[in-house]
Every structure is written in structure tokens, then in C-alpha cells.
Design a protein around this motif. Sequence first.
Motif, mmCIF file in Angstrom:
data_model
loop_
_atom_site.group_PDB
_atom_site.id
_atom_site.type_symbol
_atom_site.label_atom_id
_atom_site.label_comp_id
_atom_site.label_asym_id
_atom_site.label_seq_id
_atom_site.Cartn_x
_atom_site.Cartn_y
_atom_site.Cartn_z
ATOM 1 N N ILE A 139 -2.395 -33.097 20.262
ATOM 2 C CA ILE A 139 -2.556 -33.744 21.570
ATOM 3 C C ILE A 139 -1.347 -33.415 22.456
ATOM 4 O O ILE A 139 -0.208 -33.440 21.990
ATOM 5 C CB ILE A 139 -2.672 -35.283 21.426
ATOM 6 C CG1 ILE A 139 -3.791 -35.630 20.441
ATOM 7 C CG2 ILE A 139 -2.952 -35.926 22.778
ATOM 8 C CD1 ILE A 139 -3.816 -37.102 20.085
ATOM 9 N N ARG A 140 -1.614 -33.114 23.701
ATOM 10 C CA ARG A 140 -0.556 -32.838 24.665
ATOM 11 C C ARG A 140 -0.842 -33.576 25.967
ATOM 12 O O ARG A 140 -2.012 -33.710 26.351
ATOM 13 C CB ARG A 140 -0.488 -31.339 24.988
ATOM 14 C CG ARG A 140 -0.107 -30.440 23.816
ATOM 15 C CD ARG A 140 1.376 -30.529 23.479
ATOM 16 N NE ARG A 140 1.709 -29.706 22.313
ATOM 17 C CZ ARG A 140 1.662 -30.138 21.053
ATOM 18 N NH1 ARG A 140 1.306 -31.388 20.791
ATOM 19 N NH2 ARG A 140 1.987 -29.343 20.056
ATOM 20 N N VAL A 141 0.220 -33.993 26.643
ATOM 21 C CA VAL A 141 0.068 -34.472 28.018
ATOM 22 C C VAL A 141 -0.426 -33.281 28.844
ATOM 23 O O VAL A 141 0.080 -32.162 28.688
ATOM 24 C CB VAL A 141 1.411 -35.006 28.563
ATOM 25 C CG1 VAL A 141 1.337 -35.241 30.070
ATOM 26 C CG2 VAL A 141 1.792 -36.291 27.844
ATOM 27 N N GLY A 142 -1.422 -33.518 29.694
ATOM 28 C CA GLY A 142 -1.973 -32.428 30.501
ATOM 29 C C GLY A 142 -3.217 -31.794 29.881
ATOM 30 O O GLY A 142 -3.872 -30.954 30.502
ATOM 31 N N MET A 143 -3.533 -32.205 28.648
ATOM 32 C CA MET A 143 -4.713 -31.656 27.962
ATOM 33 C C MET A 143 -5.991 -32.094 28.699
ATOM 34 O O MET A 143 -6.121 -33.242 29.119
ATOM 35 C CB MET A 143 -4.707 -32.206 26.525
ATOM 36 C CG MET A 143 -5.842 -31.779 25.655
ATOM 37 S SD MET A 143 -5.625 -32.556 24.022
ATOM 38 C CE MET A 143 -5.045 -31.162 23.094
ATOM 39 N N ARG A 144 -6.938 -31.151 28.831
ATOM 40 C CA ARG A 144 -8.223 -31.464 29.485
ATOM 41 C C ARG A 144 -9.181 -32.091 28.463
ATOM 42 O O ARG A 144 -9.298 -31.605 27.326
ATOM 43 C CB ARG A 144 -8.831 -30.179 30.056
ATOM 44 C CG ARG A 144 -7.969 -29.547 31.137
ATOM 45 C CD ARG A 144 -8.107 -30.250 32.469
ATOM 46 N NE ARG A 144 -9.482 -30.156 32.935
ATOM 47 C CZ ARG A 144 -10.083 -31.095 33.680
ATOM 48 N NH1 ARG A 144 -9.440 -32.190 34.040
ATOM 49 N NH2 ARG A 144 -11.326 -30.941 34.063
ATOM 50 N N VAL A 145 -9.831 -33.161 28.850
ATOM 51 C CA VAL A 145 -10.715 -33.866 27.904
ATOM 52 C C VAL A 145 -12.045 -34.249 28.562
ATOM 53 O O VAL A 145 -12.145 -34.306 29.791
ATOM 54 C CB VAL A 145 -10.028 -35.156 27.363
ATOM 55 C CG1 VAL A 145 -8.909 -34.817 26.398
ATOM 56 C CG2 VAL A 145 -9.521 -36.041 28.487
#
Lengths: 171, 385
Positions: A139-145
Motif C-alpha cells: 500500500i502506498r499513499v497516492g495509490m489508485r483504488v
Amino acid sequence: MTVKIKEWPGTALSSRDIEEGRVLTVRHKLRAEYEWDAGVAIGRYLRELKNGRLIARRCGGCERTLLPPRMFCEECFTPTSEWVYVGATGTVNTFSICYVRWDVVRLKEPLLPAVITVDGASPGMGILHLLGEVRPDDIRVGMRVQAVWKSPDEREGAITDIKYWKPIQGG
Amino acid sequence: MAKVAVVGAGMTKFVRRAQETGPELSWQAAKMALDSAGLTLKDVDAVVIGSAPDAFDGVHMKGEYLAEGAGAWRKPCIRGFVGGGTGVFSPIQGWYHVASGQFDTVLVVCEEKMSSCHPHPQGAFITIFDHITERPLGPNLLWIFALEMNRYMTVHGITKEEIALVAVKNKKNALDHPCSQLGAELTVQDILDSEVLAWPVNRLDVSPASDGAAAIVMCAEHVAKRVSDKPVWVEGVGWHLDTAYWTNRDLYYPRYVEYAARMAYEMAGIKEPRKEIHIVEPYDPFDYKELHHLEGLLLCDRGQAARLTADGVTQRDGDLPVCPSGGLLGVGNPIAAAGLMKVCELFWQLRGEAGKRQVPGTPRRGLAQAWGDLMQVGTVVILGR
């Protein structure tokens, strides 16, 4: 006057003081039940969740698209003007990998709460939800979901009609 | 507005579970504050009580429950509550009671007994989340801190190691506090090796649940000059509330703390807070919060508080001592009492009475700040001598 005080009040108890009955206690279990009216704005929000859609309210004054929706704009202090469907896709603004439950019981499989800013709402308009189908380490900040919905017959008009949000492949 | 002084302070030990009840703890702190000012309850015109959610105690009308212990019997009394911000908001209420000219002497008492709530006081916090759009997701209090800490770390590129230095410093400072619950000599590695509760939050990044009380006596100038040869003056107060739609804000920066600080600086005539504030007691329920709040208080640039800490600036003998008391991380966190403990610490520090904790160079002006609710309340008090 801290330097002048020799004995500070307050008596610390240990768990043995309680277990061995050296101090007396009284126990009570509070039982209370509530039924909350969802209201006008969130009532429609929940109804649309049951339909598999996310809906926001637009304010004609500041032109923000507000999510969760509200019938009045807290900034302009005027009624909001229209309903707007927003996407079931978004971006992870921040997240946690949580190993304790609300009552501090430890969890083997962590919960993955996140603030997700939703496409179509004004910038920074996020909601609290959960992530899934992802390894915690990835998981990363900025990840598209994207939202993963319960099947139509399982939905009940609740925020949990979205099971969780999963990464968009190649997003 | 009339000038307002603080002339006495008192507190109990902060402990995980106290034998005393809430009213008994309140009485101990209130009596000590009055004794230290050489006053009795007869001298008190009104009482302010600060205490956090009734849910901890399972007692409704907690202000009334605590009233006798807080010295409010047959007196004008108000209980204020702005979540975790309460402990620094109560002296603001005490200030406007006196500044208005309505009362000459006011007793301010803050109490918290979190241990009554089972299985763990954290359970009382689930009701702060929106009951329709958030609570069904099974949140707990750690979530909002973990989410905020991660956002803060990500935006500024700050590491957990840098943040852990705050816990090391405050727990060490607390070894010199006679009332502390968790004073300890620890290393950054100890903090990083402690159990992961809600990444990025480990157990030693967090302050404990505590029982305890604190109190101060506030009075008008003519009373202060009569009863005290070392009054400490309220130079500035500020408070501010941001939106409860907390997922609509960027959590990396506490704007509400900045607005509260600006209000207090303006009242105090402070133009350059970094030069004019000599000691700081920012709210530190989690180690990153101290950094977050130093930035909101405009005492360093955004994203720079970790560097100040690493450079030793915030040590007790540094240029800007931060949490010389030991803070919530070290002394303990009985919510409202913990905030007022910070104001007590300024009182003792500015009078040169802080003993082993005394900051060198007899500081002239200090700032205490608390924070609360859904990361939305900022409360600030500036004291000077």
C-alpha cells in the motif's frame, strides 16, 4: 510549588489490589440502544450505496462537490443546490495497518483503514473506508483504488455496501 | 480587559488506576492549589471544572459529580468540554470569568479517571466517529492518529526514527517529575521495537491511559498583588474549531492549532513567537503530535520540527525546551488533567520552582497547548512573568 511539596497525593492501585479484594469495586454493564435517523443528505447517500453508486452534493456558492453529502454548506452557510454522482474510484490519501480492535483485542489479520479521496468530488474530499485485495506492504499513499461492492442482494443501504477498495491494476 | 494572574497550582500523581474516586482526586489537586496560594475555599468566587467524555466514568452530569471535590459547593460553576483540548480550555474559561470583571478569584480543576471503563478506556472513543458513515467500519481511536501520522510523515518525508526521538525525550524528562506514570530511560530502538498497534503507531509512540487531577487558582490583579509575590500572568489565550468532516481536510497540518496560536499571539503582542516564547508544552498524546503542534504553533517551519528535535533544540537545556514536564508521553494522560498539568508546569517553571525539571535561564514566557475531538480543536494559553 513543586520543590516545596514532599508528598504528592494519589494512590496507585495494582491489579493484585483488585484481584485480592484489598479495595472494593462495583461493576455495572450499561445497556443502551439507539436508532439513528439517517437524515436527508445521508439518507440519500445510503440509498445510492444500496444501488451501487456514490453520490455527493454540490454547493452553488463555493462550487465544491461535497462528500459525504450535506444539505447545507458549512462554509457558505447556504443550502447546497444539486445531487451529483461521483466515481467509485479514488486515491489513497493516507492509510494505516491496524493490529488492534476497538477494545484493544489484538488481530492476526490487520485491518487496513484509509482516507480515500474520491474522483469527481472536490480535491481533498475524502471518506474513511477500508482497503482489501492488497498486501499491506504494497500500500502506498497516492495509490489508485476502486470500490468493491457487495452483490446487489446483499446490500442494505450502509457504508459497508462497499466491502473495501482495491488497487486499480496498472493505475 | 482586566489582567488575570495564576497564583497557585496543584496536581495528583498520574497513575494507571487510582484508589481515589474522581471527586477525591479533584479535592486533592484543588486543595493543593489553594494551599500553594495561601487561600481557602472562602476566597473562591467561582469554579471551572474540566473533564473529558462522561463515557469514561459511566457517570452522567460529570461536572456535577465532581463539583464538591472541585470546591464548587454553593458557588457559580461551569464544566467545559472540548475533548482533549479541555485541559487548556478550562484555564481560558477561568481567564474570561476574571477578565470580564465578574469574579475576582476562580478555581480551575481538571480531572479524569479513565480506568473505570472496561475492558479498556479506548472503547469509550468509538462513539467519536460518525455513527452512520464511519462506525460500521469498525474504527478505533488509533486509526485517526495512525492516518494523521502517516500523512504527516509522507508529505514531509519524516521517518519513524526521527519521531521516536520525541518519545525518548519526554519519557526521560518525566523521570524528574514526582507525579509521573511512565518516566523511563529508553532508546529510539526501544520505541521502534515496541509492538506495532496501528502502523505507523507503535505502543511506545503512545501516551498511557491514566487517572489524575490538576488545579490552578486564577485571580484579578488587585487580588494577585495582595496574595502573591510571584504572580504569573495570562498574556494570551486562543481557541479554534475546524470541521468534523475530518476526511475532507489534509491531515498533514493542524490549521486549527495555528488559528488558536495566532489569536493568543495577537493578544500577547507577540510578533516573533520563535524568539518570544521561551518554553513550550504542546499536547503530546502521541510522539508525532508534538512535532505537528510545534509547526501549527508557528514555532518552526512546516516539516522542520523533527530536525529541531534531532538537533537537541527541544531538550530541557536546548534553545526551545519542549515538554520539560515529560508531557503526556511521560507524566501520563488523564485527558483534561493532562492539559492543565501543562499549565501547572509553566507556572512552576516561570516561578523557578520546577526543581530537577527547571529549565535553565529562568524563562520569562511559556506556551501550553492542547488538542482534541476529531483532530479539530486547538486551545492555547500563554503565561508570562
